[in-house]
Design a protein around this motif. Structure first.
Motif, PDB file in Angstrom:
ATOM      1  N   GLN A   1       0.856  -1.183   0.000  1.00  0.00           N
ATOM      2  CA  GLN A   1       0.000   0.000   0.000  1.00  0.00           C
ATOM      3  C   GLN A   1       0.891   1.231   0.000  1.00  0.00           C
ATOM      4  OE1 GLN A   1      -3.687   0.397   0.205  1.00  0.00           O
ATOM      5  NE2 GLN A   1      -2.884   2.386  -0.473  1.00  0.00           N
ATOM      6  N   MET A   2       0.737   2.058  -0.994  1.00  0.00           N
ATOM      7  CA  MET A   2       1.573   3.245  -1.127  1.00  0.00           C
ATOM      8  C   MET A   2       0.709   4.491  -1.012  1.00  0.00           C
ATOM      9  SD  MET A   2       4.083   2.041  -4.230  1.00  0.00           S
ATOM     10  CE  MET A   2       2.762   1.963  -5.432  1.00  0.00           C
ATOM     11  N   ALA A   3       1.125   5.399  -0.170  1.00  0.00           N
ATOM     12  CA  ALA A   3       0.399   6.648   0.027  1.00  0.00           C
ATOM     13  C   ALA A   3       1.360   7.826  -0.105  1.00  0.00           C
ATOM     14  CB  ALA A   3      -0.271   6.655   1.402  1.00  0.00           C
ATOM     15  N   SER A   4       0.796   9.002  -0.232  1.00  0.00           N
ATOM     16  CA  SER A   4       1.601  10.226  -0.364  1.00  0.00           C
ATOM     17  C   SER A   4       2.675  10.054  -1.431  1.00  0.00           C
ATOM     18  CB  SER A   4       2.239  10.585   0.980  1.00  0.00           C
ATOM     19  OG  SER A   4       1.251  10.762   1.972  1.00  0.00           O
ATOM     20  N   LEU A   5       2.264   9.550  -2.562  1.00  0.00           N
ATOM     21  CA  LEU A   5       3.233   9.238  -3.618  1.00  0.00           C
ATOM     22  C   LEU A   5       3.878  10.504  -4.168  1.00  0.00           C
ATOM     23  CD1 LEU A   5       1.282   6.356  -5.304  1.00  0.00           C
ATOM     24  CD2 LEU A   5       3.625   6.202  -4.459  1.00  0.00           C
ATOM     25  N   LYS A   6       5.135  10.343  -4.550  1.00  0.00           N
ATOM     26  CA  LYS A   6       5.935  11.442  -5.092  1.00  0.00           C
ATOM     27  C   LYS A   6       6.418  11.064  -6.487  1.00  0.00           C
ATOM     28  CE  LYS A   6       7.795  12.123  -0.420  1.00  0.00           C
ATOM     29  NZ  LYS A   6       9.042  12.171   0.398  1.00  0.00           N
ATOM     30  N   PRO A   7       6.728  12.050  -7.312  1.00  0.00           N
ATOM     31  CA  PRO A   7       7.244  11.713  -8.653  1.00  0.00           C
ATOM     32  C   PRO A   7       8.469  10.796  -8.594  1.00  0.00           C
ATOM     33  CG  PRO A   7       6.623  14.019  -8.560  1.00  0.00           C
ATOM     34  CD  PRO A   7       6.493  13.497  -7.160  1.00  0.00           C
ATOM     35  N   GLU A   8       9.271  10.919  -7.569  1.00  0.00           N
ATOM     36  CA  GLU A   8      10.467  10.074  -7.467  1.00  0.00           C
ATOM     37  C   GLU A   8      10.139   8.623  -7.106  1.00  0.00           C
ATOM     38  OE1 GLU A   8       9.936  13.016  -5.957  1.00  0.00           O
ATOM     39  OE2 GLU A   8      10.789  13.039  -3.907  1.00  0.00           O
ATOM     40  N   ASP A   9       8.870   8.336  -6.823  1.00  0.00           N
ATOM     41  CA  ASP A   9       8.449   6.951  -6.619  1.00  0.00           C
ATOM     42  C   ASP A   9       8.171   6.241  -7.946  1.00  0.00           C
ATOM     43  OD1 ASP A   9       6.555   8.111  -3.807  1.00  0.00           O
ATOM     44  OD2 ASP A   9       8.468   7.013  -3.751  1.00  0.00           O
ATOM     45  N   THR A  10       8.220   6.981  -9.025  1.00  0.00           N
ATOM     46  CA  THR A  10       7.991   6.391 -10.341  1.00  0.00           C
ATOM     47  C   THR A  10       9.040   5.329 -10.631  1.00  0.00           C
ATOM     48  OG1 THR A  10       6.942   8.372 -11.240  1.00  0.00           O
ATOM     49  CG2 THR A  10       7.957   6.862 -12.814  1.00  0.00           C
ATOM     50  N   ALA A  11       8.563   4.123 -10.948  1.00  0.00           N
ATOM     51  CA  ALA A  11       9.471   3.000 -11.176  1.00  0.00           C
ATOM     52  C   ALA A  11       8.649   1.771 -11.551  1.00  0.00           C
ATOM     53  CB  ALA A  11      10.295   2.692  -9.925  1.00  0.00           C
ATOM     54  N   VAL A  12       9.338   0.748 -11.983  1.00  0.00           N
ATOM     55  CA  VAL A  12       8.729  -0.572 -12.078  1.00  0.00           C
ATOM     56  C   VAL A  12       8.926  -1.247 -10.723  1.00  0.00           C
ATOM     57  CG1 VAL A  12       8.781  -2.820 -13.213  1.00  0.00           C
ATOM     58  CG2 VAL A  12       9.187  -0.728 -14.551  1.00  0.00           C
ATOM     59  N   TYR A  13       7.844  -1.730 -10.177  1.00  0.00           N
ATOM     60  CA  TYR A  13       7.870  -2.354  -8.862  1.00  0.00           C
ATOM     61  C   TYR A  13       7.817  -3.871  -9.022  1.00  0.00           C
ATOM     62  CZ  TYR A  13       7.404   2.081  -6.459  1.00  0.00           C
ATOM     63  OH  TYR A  13       7.637   3.344  -5.968  1.00  0.00           O
ATOM     64  N   TYR A  14       8.680  -4.542  -8.279  1.00  0.00           N
ATOM     65  CA  TYR A  14       8.781  -5.988  -8.330  1.00  0.00           C
ATOM     66  C   TYR A  14       8.554  -6.582  -6.941  1.00  0.00           C
ATOM     67  CZ  TYR A  14      11.356  -5.102 -12.688  1.00  0.00           C
ATOM     68  OH  TYR A  14      11.742  -4.690 -13.947  1.00  0.00           O
ATOM     69  N   CYS A  15       7.929  -7.750  -6.917  1.00  0.00           N
ATOM     70  CA  CYS A  15       7.916  -8.508  -5.680  1.00  0.00           C
ATOM     71  C   CYS A  15       8.840  -9.717  -5.864  1.00  0.00           C
ATOM     72  CB  CYS A  15       6.515  -8.953  -5.293  1.00  0.00           C
ATOM     73  SG  CYS A  15       5.654  -9.969  -6.499  1.00  0.00           S
ATOM     74  N   ALA A  16       9.360 -10.175  -4.747  1.00  0.00           N
ATOM     75  CA  ALA A  16      10.321 -11.268  -4.791  1.00  0.00           C
ATOM     76  C   ALA A  16      10.227 -12.089  -3.512  1.00  0.00           C
ATOM     77  CB  ALA A  16      11.736 -10.721  -4.950  1.00  0.00           C
ATOM     78  N   VAL A  17      10.634 -13.346  -3.611  1.00  0.00           N
ATOM     79  CA  VAL A  17      10.617 -14.246  -2.462  1.00  0.00           C
ATOM     80  C   VAL A  17      12.026 -14.683  -2.131  1.00  0.00           C
ATOM     81  CG1 VAL A  17       9.988 -16.581  -1.699  1.00  0.00           C
ATOM     82  CG2 VAL A  17       8.269 -15.103  -2.716  1.00  0.00           C
ATOM     83  N   LYS A  18      12.345 -14.615  -0.847  1.00  0.00           N
ATOM     84  CA  LYS A  18      13.639 -15.046  -0.338  1.00  0.00           C
ATOM     85  C   LYS A  18      13.396 -16.284   0.523  1.00  0.00           C
ATOM     86  CE  LYS A  18      16.653 -13.202   3.308  1.00  0.00           C
ATOM     87  NZ  LYS A  18      17.890 -13.874   2.996  1.00  0.00           N
ATOM     88  N   ARG A  19      14.072 -17.373   0.184  1.00  0.00           N
ATOM     89  CA  ARG A  19      13.806 -18.626   0.896  1.00  0.00           C
ATOM     90  C   ARG A  19      14.538 -18.718   2.228  1.00  0.00           C
ATOM     91  NH1 ARG A  19      15.664 -23.005  -3.182  1.00  0.00           N
ATOM     92  NH2 ARG A  19      17.286 -21.431  -3.434  1.00  0.00           N
ATOM     93  N   LEU A  20      15.757 -18.239   2.265  1.00  0.00           N
ATOM     94  CA  LEU A  20      16.571 -18.464   3.452  1.00  0.00           C
ATOM     95  C   LEU A  20      16.391 -17.351   4.466  1.00  0.00           C
ATOM     96  CD1 LEU A  20      19.798 -19.841   1.779  1.00  0.00           C
ATOM     97  CD2 LEU A  20      17.865 -21.091   2.757  1.00  0.00           C
ATOM     98  N   ALA A  21      16.502 -17.701   5.728  1.00  0.00           N
ATOM     99  CA  ALA A  21      16.231 -16.751   6.802  1.00  0.00           C
ATOM    100  C   ALA A  21      17.383 -15.779   7.048  1.00  0.00           C
ATOM    101  CB  ALA A  21      15.918 -17.500   8.089  1.00  0.00           C
ATOM    102  N   TYR A  22      18.622 -16.157   6.699  1.00  0.00           N
ATOM    103  CA  TYR A  22      19.737 -15.273   7.032  1.00  0.00           C
ATOM    104  C   TYR A  22      19.778 -14.096   6.066  1.00  0.00           C
ATOM    105  CZ  TYR A  22      22.263 -17.319   3.087  1.00  0.00           C
ATOM    106  OH  TYR A  22      22.646 -17.739   1.850  1.00  0.00           O
ATOM    107  N   GLY A  23      20.496 -13.065   6.468  1.00  0.00           N
ATOM    108  CA  GLY A  23      20.626 -11.875   5.646  1.00  0.00           C
ATOM    109  C   GLY A  23      19.630 -10.806   6.050  1.00  0.00           C
ATOM    110  N   SER A  24      19.894  -9.600   5.587  1.00  0.00           N
ATOM    111  CA  SER A  24      19.071  -8.461   5.967  1.00  0.00           C
ATOM    112  C   SER A  24      17.713  -8.451   5.276  1.00  0.00           C
ATOM    113  CB  SER A  24      19.814  -7.162   5.644  1.00  0.00           C
ATOM    114  OG  SER A  24      19.925  -7.013   4.224  1.00  0.00           O
TER     115      SER A  24
END
Length: 124
Positions: free
Chosen positions: A81-104
Motif C-alpha cells: 500500500q503506497m500513500a503520499s506518492l511522489k514523482p520520485e516513486d515512479t518505477a517498475v515495482y517488483y515482488c520477490a521471495v527469499k527462501r533463506l532466513a539469514y541476511g538483511s
C-alpha cells in the motif's frame, strides 16, 4: 514459487496505489517477501518486506511512514500500500521471495524468485 505482481498505474503526486503480489505454490513460513523498484537508469532498490509466517515488516527509509507491506495467507498474496506518492516513486515495482532466513532481506541478490514487475507512474 511463481509471483504475479499487479496494481500499477498512473497517479498524481499525493495519491495512493495498492500493489498486489500473488504467489502460486505454497510459501513456507520462513520465507520473506520483498518489494523492490527500479527507475529508468537506476539500480533496483529495496522498498519493503514481510516475513510470510509473521507480521514483522521492514522498510527502506524512503518508504517508512508512506508505504505499508501486508499479506493475506489465505489468498497467498502480499500487498504494498503506497500513500503520499511522489514523482520520485515512479518505477517498475517488483515482488520477490527469499527462501533463506539469514541476511538483511534488503539486497536484491538475496531473493530467489521474482515477479514480472508492474509500472507505477507518479506525475507532479
Amino acid at each position: 514459487v511463481q509471483l504475479q505482481a499487479s496494481g500499477g498505474g498512473s497517479v498524481q503526486a499525493g495519491g495512493s496505489l495498492k500493489l498486489s503480489c500473488a504467489a502460486s505454490g505454497r510459501p513456507f513460513d520462513s520465507f520473506r517477501v520483498g518489494w523492490f523498484r527500479q527507475a529508468p537508469g537506476k539500480e533496483r532498490e529495496f522498498v519493503g518486506g514481510i516475513k510470510w509466517g509473521g507480521d514483522s515488516t521492514y522498510y527502506a527509509d524512503s518508504a517508512k511512514g508512506r508505504f505499508t507491506v501486508s499479506r493475506d495467507k489465505a489468498k497467498n498474496t502480499v500487498y504494498l500500500q503506497m500513500a503520499s506518492l511522489k514523482p520520485e516513486d515512479t518505477a517498475v515495482y517488483y515482488c520477490a521471495v527469499k527462501r533463506l532466513a539469514y541476511g538483511s532481506g534488503t539486497a536484491a541478490d538475496e531473493y530467489d524468485y521474482w515477479g514480472q514487475g508492474t509500472l507505477v507512474t507518479v506525475s507532479s
